[in-house]
Write a protein that holds these residues in place. Structure first.
Motif, PDB file in Angstrom:
ATOM      1  N   ASN A 243       0.817  -1.218   0.000  1.00 32.54           N
ATOM      2  CA  ASN A 243       0.000   0.000   0.000  1.00 32.54           C
ATOM      3  C   ASN A 243       0.853   1.272   0.000  1.00 32.54           C
ATOM      4  O   ASN A 243       0.901   2.014   0.987  1.00 32.54           O
ATOM      5  CB  ASN A 243      -0.931   0.002   1.225  1.00 32.54           C
ATOM      6  N   PRO A 244       1.540   1.549  -1.093  1.00 29.38           N
ATOM      7  CA  PRO A 244       2.376   2.754  -1.157  1.00 29.38           C
ATOM      8  C   PRO A 244       1.574   4.021  -0.868  1.00 29.38           C
ATOM      9  O   PRO A 244       0.388   4.112  -1.196  1.00 29.38           O
ATOM     10  CB  PRO A 244       2.878   2.756  -2.609  1.00 29.38           C
ATOM     11  N   SER A 247       1.487   9.810  -2.181  1.00 29.12           N
ATOM     12  CA  SER A 247       2.519  10.733  -2.654  1.00 29.12           C
ATOM     13  C   SER A 247       3.524  10.048  -3.576  1.00 29.12           C
ATOM     14  O   SER A 247       4.261  10.725  -4.296  1.00 29.12           O
ATOM     15  CB  SER A 247       3.257  11.345  -1.460  1.00 29.12           C
ATOM     16  N   LEU A 248       3.559   8.704  -3.560  1.00 27.93           N
ATOM     17  CA  LEU A 248       4.497   7.959  -4.406  1.00 27.93           C
ATOM     18  C   LEU A 248       3.909   7.597  -5.759  1.00 27.93           C
ATOM     19  O   LEU A 248       4.609   7.035  -6.605  1.00 27.93           O
ATOM     20  CB  LEU A 248       4.938   6.675  -3.691  1.00 27.93           C
ATOM     21  N   ARG A 249       2.660   7.902  -5.980  1.00 29.85           N
ATOM     22  CA  ARG A 249       1.967   7.434  -7.183  1.00 29.85           C
ATOM     23  C   ARG A 249       2.671   7.854  -8.467  1.00 29.85           C
ATOM     24  O   ARG A 249       2.705   7.107  -9.442  1.00 29.85           O
ATOM     25  CB  ARG A 249       0.524   7.922  -7.175  1.00 29.85           C
ATOM     26  N   ASN A 250       3.242   9.049  -8.466  1.00 33.40           N
ATOM     27  CA  ASN A 250       3.926   9.536  -9.656  1.00 33.40           C
ATOM     28  C   ASN A 250       5.212   8.772  -9.949  1.00 33.40           C
ATOM     29  O   ASN A 250       5.843   8.985 -10.992  1.00 33.40           O
ATOM     30  CB  ASN A 250       4.235  11.028  -9.531  1.00 33.40           C
ATOM     31  N   HIS A 251       5.617   7.902  -9.027  1.00 30.17           N
ATOM     32  CA  HIS A 251       6.816   7.085  -9.220  1.00 30.17           C
ATOM     33  C   HIS A 251       6.463   5.619  -9.476  1.00 30.17           C
ATOM     34  O   HIS A 251       7.345   4.762  -9.445  1.00 30.17           O
ATOM     35  CB  HIS A 251       7.723   7.179  -7.993  1.00 30.17           C
ATOM     36  N   ILE A 252       5.176   5.346  -9.733  1.00 27.29           N
ATOM     37  CA  ILE A 252       4.713   3.963  -9.905  1.00 27.29           C
ATOM     38  C   ILE A 252       3.986   3.826 -11.231  1.00 27.29           C
ATOM     39  O   ILE A 252       2.911   4.411 -11.414  1.00 27.29           O
ATOM     40  CB  ILE A 252       3.778   3.550  -8.748  1.00 27.29           C
ATOM     41  N   PRO A 253       4.525   3.071 -12.182  1.00 25.84           N
ATOM     42  CA  PRO A 253       3.815   2.868 -13.452  1.00 25.84           C
ATOM     43  C   PRO A 253       2.486   2.155 -13.221  1.00 25.84           C
ATOM     44  O   PRO A 253       2.388   1.255 -12.373  1.00 25.84           O
ATOM     45  CB  PRO A 253       4.777   1.975 -14.247  1.00 25.84           C
ATOM     46  N   PRO A 254       1.448   2.533 -13.949  1.00 26.26           N
ATOM     47  CA  PRO A 254       0.139   1.883 -13.791  1.00 26.26           C
ATOM     48  C   PRO A 254       0.179   0.456 -14.342  1.00 26.26           C
ATOM     49  O   PRO A 254       0.982   0.133 -15.219  1.00 26.26           O
ATOM     50  CB  PRO A 254      -0.793   2.768 -14.616  1.00 26.26           C
ATOM     51  N   THR A 255      -0.691  -0.391 -13.817  1.00 26.58           N
ATOM     52  CA  THR A 255      -0.725  -1.789 -14.251  1.00 26.58           C
ATOM     53  C   THR A 255      -1.966  -2.148 -15.051  1.00 26.58           C
ATOM     54  O   THR A 255      -1.957  -3.161 -15.760  1.00 26.58           O
ATOM     55  CB  THR A 255      -0.651  -2.740 -13.039  1.00 26.58           C
ATOM     56  N   GLY A 268      -0.455   2.564  -8.312  1.00 26.91           N
ATOM     57  CA  GLY A 268      -0.120   2.741  -6.903  1.00 26.91           C
ATOM     58  C   GLY A 268      -0.997   1.931  -5.971  1.00 26.91           C
ATOM     59  O   GLY A 268      -0.931   2.098  -4.757  1.00 26.91           O
ATOM     60  N   GLU A 269      -1.818   1.058  -6.525  1.00 29.40           N
ATOM     61  CA  GLU A 269      -2.596   0.093  -5.738  1.00 29.40           C
ATOM     62  C   GLU A 269      -2.478  -1.256  -6.426  1.00 29.40           C
ATOM     63  O   GLU A 269      -2.254  -1.345  -7.639  1.00 29.40           O
ATOM     64  CB  GLU A 269      -4.057   0.511  -5.605  1.00 29.40           C
ATOM     65  N   ALA A 285       0.143 -11.565  -3.105  1.00 27.90           N
ATOM     66  CA  ALA A 285       0.402 -10.375  -3.916  1.00 27.90           C
ATOM     67  C   ALA A 285       0.188  -9.130  -3.055  1.00 27.90           C
ATOM     68  O   ALA A 285      -0.393  -9.201  -1.972  1.00 27.90           O
ATOM     69  CB  ALA A 285      -0.519 -10.346  -5.136  1.00 27.90           C
ATOM     70  N   GLY A 286       0.654  -7.992  -3.574  1.00 31.98           N
ATOM     71  CA  GLY A 286       0.412  -6.731  -2.886  1.00 31.98           C
ATOM     72  C   GLY A 286       1.646  -5.882  -2.678  1.00 31.98           C
ATOM     73  O   GLY A 286       1.550  -4.685  -2.413  1.00 31.98           O
ATOM     74  N   LEU A 287       2.837  -6.478  -2.804  1.00 29.95           N
ATOM     75  CA  LEU A 287       4.066  -5.752  -2.505  1.00 29.95           C
ATOM     76  C   LEU A 287       4.489  -4.897  -3.703  1.00 29.95           C
ATOM     77  O   LEU A 287       4.360  -5.307  -4.853  1.00 29.95           O
ATOM     78  CB  LEU A 287       5.175  -6.743  -2.157  1.00 29.95           C
ATOM     79  N   PHE A 288       5.016  -3.717  -3.398  1.00 27.01           N
ATOM     80  CA  PHE A 288       5.613  -2.830  -4.391  1.00 27.01           C
ATOM     81  C   PHE A 288       7.098  -2.693  -4.060  1.00 27.01           C
ATOM     82  O   PHE A 288       7.474  -2.612  -2.879  1.00 27.01           O
ATOM     83  CB  PHE A 288       4.950  -1.450  -4.373  1.00 27.01           C
ATOM     84  N   SER A 289       7.925  -2.646  -5.090  1.00 27.02           N
ATOM     85  CA  SER A 289       9.356  -2.566  -4.838  1.00 27.02           C
ATOM     86  C   SER A 289      10.075  -2.003  -6.048  1.00 27.02           C
ATOM     87  O   SER A 289       9.493  -1.848  -7.127  1.00 27.02           O
ATOM     88  CB  SER A 289       9.913  -3.948  -4.479  1.00 27.02           C
ATOM     89  N   THR A 290      11.351  -1.711  -5.870  1.00 27.15           N
ATOM     90  CA  THR A 290      12.220  -1.291  -6.969  1.00 27.15           C
ATOM     91  C   THR A 290      13.141  -2.452  -7.339  1.00 27.15           C
ATOM     92  O   THR A 290      13.346  -3.388  -6.558  1.00 27.15           O
ATOM     93  CB  THR A 290      13.086  -0.094  -6.566  1.00 27.15           C
ATOM     94  N   ALA A 291      13.729  -2.369  -8.514  1.00 28.68           N
ATOM     95  CA  ALA A 291      14.667  -3.411  -8.940  1.00 28.68           C
ATOM     96  C   ALA A 291      15.860  -3.477  -7.999  1.00 28.68           C
ATOM     97  O   ALA A 291      16.343  -4.563  -7.661  1.00 28.68           O
ATOM     98  CB  ALA A 291      15.117  -3.151 -10.375  1.00 28.68           C
ATOM     99  N   GLU A 292      16.338  -2.338  -7.546  1.00 29.48           N
ATOM    100  CA  GLU A 292      17.503  -2.341  -6.653  1.00 29.48           C
ATOM    101  C   GLU A 292      17.170  -2.968  -5.307  1.00 29.48           C
ATOM    102  O   GLU A 292      17.979  -3.723  -4.746  1.00 29.48           O
ATOM    103  CB  GLU A 292      18.040  -0.925  -6.448  1.00 29.48           C
ATOM    104  N   ASP A 293      15.989  -2.682  -4.772  1.00 31.14           N
ATOM    105  CA  ASP A 293      15.610  -3.288  -3.494  1.00 31.14           C
ATOM    106  C   ASP A 293      15.546  -4.810  -3.613  1.00 31.14           C
ATOM    107  O   ASP A 293      16.009  -5.536  -2.722  1.00 31.14           O
ATOM    108  CB  ASP A 293      14.250  -2.752  -3.030  1.00 31.14           C
TER     109      ASP A 293
END
Length: 405
Positions: A243-244, A247-255, A268-269, A285-293
């Motif tokens: 659940n990001p 404020s992070l939505r602009n950094h999350i591509p839509p699915t 962002g959901e 399911a449910g987790l959001f992450s970056t490639a580096e993380d």
């Protein structure tokens, strides 16, 4: 709440190069009896300056995939011998040329890779602490699961949930008959078995929904809180979250452009509808992450679990199960089975997982290699399957670049 083990000073070490003072670093290493290479201070040293030349062919495969609309954008991270040797983003949030460009800082909905970085990681930790017994009947933890009139349900164990051999079906649209979390959980608990427990391996989201709930009951703590403290925090996975924040939505591509269930753009959901009804926190399911993380998580697995797990625990959970016959599953993890989405070079002892949104993580301990590929291939809907050709080709090109082939 799970009783915590005696404190291990090594776990107090920040797993980055944050401690620059050599005298402080030396004192900590002396206190813990840890070498510099084991300490985590050399955690994923960057060595990606020449990545564009070294991985030219691999990146070209991804660029072509974006051009051919296999997915709008992607972010990748490759680690080898304890170093981050490639970290690259390509494409845009959507197929619209005016949409934002994807950056390496972008978070992706990692879908079923949640099963690794959260649910399986929690299972491994609880097993190591003696809280989780793999042979424990699921009905002993979730009595509601056993009260459904099928005597076979009493034979379903926690191991079977992890190994996808419980007899539960692969998927059910529980969200169509459940509007709140409790209703969906009850529907999951009541889902009929479609095979005898232990008789065959069938990948099951329903099984991991149950597994996530069982782990929460064992730990007396929610999956997201446990993982934040015990996994994401110690591994400095600072951008990984359920659940990001908005404020992070602009950094999350839509699915997805969901016109059938939620009737809105999904950004962002969580894309998975069952996980959505569960409040965005679920075992499957449910987790959001970056490639580096995720590369940091992979590095810990390549580093024998340090600093969150013991080597023997990693070996037990990542080793392919002996039964049912023909299974490719380990405990929570998958292993390569030809033809594999990991490509043709990953060793038979490799382990990893795919995510429905177009994400994947594969780890080869023999090569000391991990490859994280995050995309939003489900945009604008889930019909596009081109990633099935892109993934193995990209993995092969990475290995060829490393091996000099």
């Amino acid at each position: 709440m799970v009783t915590k083990p005696e404190p291990d000073l090594r776990l107090l070490l920040v797993p980055t190069a944050a401690c620059a003072d050599k005298s402080v670093r030396a004192t900590l290493l002396l206190l813990t009896g840890t070498s510099e290479s084991q300490s985590g201070f050399s955690f994923l040293a960057r060595e990606d300056a020449a990545q564009d030349e070294r991985f030219r062919d691999a990146f070209a495969i991804l660029a072509r995939a974006v051009k051919d609309h296999a997915f709008p954008g992607c972010s990748v991270a490759v680690t080898h011998d304890g170093k981050l040797i490639a970290h690259k983003a390509l494409g845009r949030f959507t197929f619209d040329d005016a949409s934002p460009a994807v950056s390496t800082a972008c978070l992706f909905d990692i879908a079923s890779v949640t099963k690794l970085a959260a649910t399986t990681a929690m299972s491994m930790i609880l097993y190591e602490r003696g809280v989780l017994d793999l042979e424990m009947p699921v009905a002993a933890i979730i009595p509601e699961f056993g009260r459904q009139g099928d005597p076979r349900r009493s034979r379903v164990t926690m191991r079977m949930l992890l190994a996808h051999s419980s007899g539960l079906p692969a998927y059910e649209q529980l969200f169509l008959r459940a509007t709140i979390r409790e209703e969906l959980l009850q529907a999951a608990f009541a889902t009929d078995l479609v095979a005898d427990p232990g008789s065959r391996a069938e990948y099951s989201d329903i099984g991991f929904i149950l597994l996530g709930m069982a782990l929460e009951r064992l730990a007396d703590e929610t999956l997201d809180r446990f993982c934040q403290r015990e996994v994401f925090g110690p591994l400095a996975m600072s951008h990984t979250t359920f659940n990001p924040a908005k404020s992070l939505r602009n950094h999350i591509p839509p699915t997805a452009d969901d016109q059938t269930f939620r009737h809105r753009l999904i950004q962002g959901e969580v894309q998975d509808e069952n996980a959505s009804v569960l409040g965005g926190v679920a075992g499957h399911a449910g987790l959001f992450s970056t490639a580096e993380d995720l590369a940091r998580f992979a590095h810990a697995m390549l580093n024998s679990g340090y600093p969150i797990l013991r080597p023997e625990t990693v070996k037990q959970f990542t080793r392919r199960e002996d039964a049912p016959a023909g299974t490719s599953r380990a405990l929570g993890w998958d292993t390569p089975s030809a033809p594999s989405q990991s490509g043709k070079y990953f060793s038979p002892a490799s382990f990893g997982h795919l995510g429905y949104t177009g994400t994947s993580l594969w780890i080869d301990a023999e090569r000391q290699l991990s490859i994280t590929l995050l995309t939003n291939r489900t945009w604008p809907d889930c019909q596009n399957q081109a990633i099935k050709l892109v993934r193995p080709a990209f993995h092969d090109a990475v290995v060829e670049a490393i091996d000099g082939k």
